[in-house]
Design a protein around this motif. Structure first.
Motif, PDB file in Angstrom:
ATOM      1  N   GLU A   3       0.865  -1.177   0.000  1.00 31.47           N
ATOM      2  CA  GLU A   3       0.000   0.000   0.000  1.00 31.47           C
ATOM      3  C   GLU A   3       0.900   1.224   0.000  1.00 31.47           C
ATOM      4  O   GLU A   3       2.109   1.126   0.200  1.00 31.47           O
ATOM      5  CB  GLU A   3      -0.877  -0.006   1.243  1.00 31.47           C
ATOM      6  CG  GLU A   3      -1.903  -1.129   1.234  1.00 31.47           C
ATOM      7  CD  GLU A   3      -2.781  -1.110   2.459  1.00 31.47           C
ATOM      8  OE1 GLU A   3      -2.841  -0.055   3.123  1.00 31.47           O
ATOM      9  OE2 GLU A   3      -3.387  -2.150   2.745  1.00 31.47           O
ATOM     10  N   PHE A   4       0.311   2.395  -0.205  1.00 29.49           N
ATOM     11  CA  PHE A   4       1.122   3.602  -0.373  1.00 29.49           C
ATOM     12  C   PHE A   4       1.920   3.938   0.877  1.00 29.49           C
ATOM     13  O   PHE A   4       3.094   4.301   0.788  1.00 29.49           O
ATOM     14  CB  PHE A   4       0.226   4.790  -0.760  1.00 29.49           C
ATOM     15  CG  PHE A   4       1.002   6.017  -1.127  1.00 29.49           C
ATOM     16  CD1 PHE A   4       1.763   6.057  -2.280  1.00 29.49           C
ATOM     17  CD2 PHE A   4       1.001   7.128  -0.298  1.00 29.49           C
ATOM     18  CE1 PHE A   4       2.492   7.180  -2.622  1.00 29.49           C
ATOM     19  CE2 PHE A   4       1.735   8.253  -0.626  1.00 29.49           C
ATOM     20  CZ  PHE A   4       2.471   8.281  -1.790  1.00 29.49           C
ATOM     21  N   ASP A   5       1.337   3.811   2.070  1.00 30.17           N
ATOM     22  CA  ASP A   5       2.067   4.138   3.299  1.00 30.17           C
ATOM     23  C   ASP A   5       3.196   3.137   3.560  1.00 30.17           C
ATOM     24  O   ASP A   5       4.249   3.507   4.077  1.00 30.17           O
ATOM     25  CB  ASP A   5       1.129   4.238   4.496  1.00 30.17           C
ATOM     26  CG  ASP A   5       0.350   2.962   4.745  1.00 30.17           C
ATOM     27  OD1 ASP A   5       0.310   2.116   3.830  1.00 30.17           O
ATOM     28  OD2 ASP A   5      -0.211   2.807   5.857  1.00 30.17           O
ATOM     29  N   GLN A   6       2.992   1.880   3.191  1.00 26.75           N
ATOM     30  CA  GLN A   6       4.066   0.903   3.330  1.00 26.75           C
ATOM     31  C   GLN A   6       5.202   1.221   2.359  1.00 26.75           C
ATOM     32  O   GLN A   6       6.382   1.061   2.684  1.00 26.75           O
ATOM     33  CB  GLN A   6       3.546  -0.508   3.055  1.00 26.75           C
ATOM     34  CG  GLN A   6       2.630  -1.021   4.138  1.00 26.75           C
ATOM     35  CD  GLN A   6       2.070  -2.390   3.785  1.00 26.75           C
ATOM     36  OE1 GLN A   6       1.852  -2.686   2.615  1.00 26.75           O
ATOM     37  NE2 GLN A   6       1.835  -3.195   4.809  1.00 26.75           N
ATOM     38  N   TYR A   7       4.849   1.671   1.178  1.00 20.95           N
ATOM     39  CA  TYR A   7       5.848   2.054   0.179  1.00 20.95           C
ATOM     40  C   TYR A   7       6.679   3.230   0.679  1.00 20.95           C
ATOM     41  O   TYR A   7       7.907   3.239   0.557  1.00 20.95           O
ATOM     42  CB  TYR A   7       5.144   2.386  -1.136  1.00 20.95           C
ATOM     43  CG  TYR A   7       6.058   2.817  -2.248  1.00 20.95           C
ATOM     44  CD1 TYR A   7       6.930   1.928  -2.846  1.00 20.95           C
ATOM     45  CD2 TYR A   7       6.056   4.140  -2.699  1.00 20.95           C
ATOM     46  CE1 TYR A   7       7.775   2.308  -3.868  1.00 20.95           C
ATOM     47  CE2 TYR A   7       6.897   4.539  -3.713  1.00 20.95           C
ATOM     48  CZ  TYR A   7       7.747   3.621  -4.299  1.00 20.95           C
ATOM     49  OH  TYR A   7       8.587   4.017  -5.303  1.00 20.95           O
ATOM     50  N   LEU A   8       6.026   4.233   1.269  1.00 22.30           N
ATOM     51  CA  LEU A   8       6.753   5.384   1.816  1.00 22.30           C
ATOM     52  C   LEU A   8       7.640   4.962   2.982  1.00 22.30           C
ATOM     53  O   LEU A   8       8.764   5.449   3.123  1.00 22.30           O
ATOM     54  CB  LEU A   8       5.773   6.467   2.270  1.00 22.30           C
ATOM     55  CG  LEU A   8       5.112   7.266   1.159  1.00 22.30           C
ATOM     56  CD1 LEU A   8       4.160   8.291   1.772  1.00 22.30           C
ATOM     57  CD2 LEU A   8       6.131   7.933   0.275  1.00 22.30           C
ATOM     58  N   PHE A  10       9.019   2.009   3.382  1.00 20.81           N
ATOM     59  CA  PHE A  10      10.137   1.282   2.790  1.00 20.81           C
ATOM     60  C   PHE A  10      11.156   2.242   2.187  1.00 20.81           C
ATOM     61  O   PHE A  10      12.370   2.076   2.359  1.00 20.81           O
ATOM     62  CB  PHE A  10       9.610   0.316   1.724  1.00 20.81           C
ATOM     63  CG  PHE A  10      10.678  -0.489   1.059  1.00 20.81           C
ATOM     64  CD1 PHE A  10      11.375  -1.460   1.769  1.00 20.81           C
ATOM     65  CD2 PHE A  10      10.986  -0.279  -0.270  1.00 20.81           C
ATOM     66  CE1 PHE A  10      12.365  -2.213   1.153  1.00 20.81           C
ATOM     67  CE2 PHE A  10      11.971  -1.026  -0.895  1.00 20.81           C
ATOM     68  CZ  PHE A  10      12.658  -1.988  -0.181  1.00 20.81           C
ATOM     69  N   LEU A  11      10.680   3.269   1.491  1.00 26.53           N
ATOM     70  CA  LEU A  11      11.595   4.274   0.922  1.00 26.53           C
ATOM     71  C   LEU A  11      12.333   5.032   2.017  1.00 26.53           C
ATOM     72  O   LEU A  11      13.529   5.318   1.886  1.00 26.53           O
ATOM     73  CB  LEU A  11      10.837   5.255   0.033  1.00 26.53           C
ATOM     74  CG  LEU A  11      10.425   4.734  -1.336  1.00 26.53           C
ATOM     75  CD1 LEU A  11       9.683   5.817  -2.103  1.00 26.53           C
ATOM     76  CD2 LEU A  11      11.626   4.258  -2.127  1.00 26.53           C
ATOM     77  N   ALA A  12      11.648   5.361   3.119  1.00 25.50           N
ATOM     78  CA  ALA A  12      12.301   6.044   4.231  1.00 25.50           C
ATOM     79  C   ALA A  12      13.381   5.142   4.842  1.00 25.50           C
ATOM     80  O   ALA A  12      14.486   5.605   5.156  1.00 25.50           O
ATOM     81  CB  ALA A  12      11.270   6.437   5.286  1.00 25.50           C
ATOM     82  N   PHE A  13      13.074   3.860   4.993  1.00 20.82           N
ATOM     83  CA  PHE A  13      14.052   2.909   5.522  1.00 20.82           C
ATOM     84  C   PHE A  13      15.277   2.830   4.618  1.00 20.82           C
ATOM     85  O   PHE A  13      16.422   2.884   5.095  1.00 20.82           O
ATOM     86  CB  PHE A  13      13.407   1.533   5.673  1.00 20.82           C
ATOM     87  CG  PHE A  13      14.386   0.446   5.984  1.00 20.82           C
ATOM     88  CD1 PHE A  13      14.950   0.336   7.245  1.00 20.82           C
ATOM     89  CD2 PHE A  13      14.767  -0.461   5.005  1.00 20.82           C
ATOM     90  CE1 PHE A  13      15.864  -0.663   7.541  1.00 20.82           C
ATOM     91  CE2 PHE A  13      15.677  -1.466   5.280  1.00 20.82           C
ATOM     92  CZ  PHE A  13      16.233  -1.564   6.554  1.00 20.82           C
ATOM     93  N   LEU A  14      15.064   2.698   3.315  1.00 22.21           N
ATOM     94  CA  LEU A  14      16.193   2.624   2.384  1.00 22.21           C
ATOM     95  C   LEU A  14      17.014   3.909   2.400  1.00 22.21           C
ATOM     96  O   LEU A  14      18.251   3.866   2.332  1.00 22.21           O
ATOM     97  CB  LEU A  14      15.693   2.350   0.961  1.00 22.21           C
ATOM     98  CG  LEU A  14      15.277   0.921   0.657  1.00 22.21           C
ATOM     99  CD1 LEU A  14      14.831   0.812  -0.787  1.00 22.21           C
ATOM    100  CD2 LEU A  14      16.395  -0.047   0.937  1.00 22.21           C
ATOM    101  N   THR A  15      16.346   5.053   2.506  1.00 24.62           N
ATOM    102  CA  THR A  15      17.060   6.334   2.544  1.00 24.62           C
ATOM    103  C   THR A  15      17.934   6.429   3.785  1.00 24.62           C
ATOM    104  O   THR A  15      19.114   6.789   3.702  1.00 24.62           O
ATOM    105  CB  THR A  15      16.049   7.492   2.514  1.00 24.62           C
ATOM    106  OG1 THR A  15      15.260   7.377   1.330  1.00 24.62           O
ATOM    107  CG2 THR A  15      16.753   8.832   2.516  1.00 24.62           C
TER     108      THR A  15
END
Length: 59
Positions: A3-8, A10-15
């Motif tokens: 979902e969109f919040d999970q995607y954000l 995940f992106l925050a974690f990778l960043t």
């Protein structure tokens, strides 16, 4: 799928992971050797000044 919040999240974690990785690389390759080298140079200067002072005191 994500979902969109999970995607954000995940992106925050990778960043954050990537920033931490490059920060550690920078610290290990530049900052720590600069710090150690500077402290060694200062120690040599202090010992040289101490020897010079002892030689002047004997004269």
């Amino acid at each position: 799928m994500f979902e969109f919040d999970q995607y954000l999240g995940f992106l925050a974690f990778l960043t954050i992971l990537t920033i931490g990785f490059w920060l550690m690389i920078f610290l290990i390759t530049f900052v720590v050797p600069y710090w150690i080298g500077g402290s060694l140079i200062e120690r040599f200067k202090e010992k040289k000044a101490e020897k010079k002072q002892q030689l002047e005191a004997k004269s």
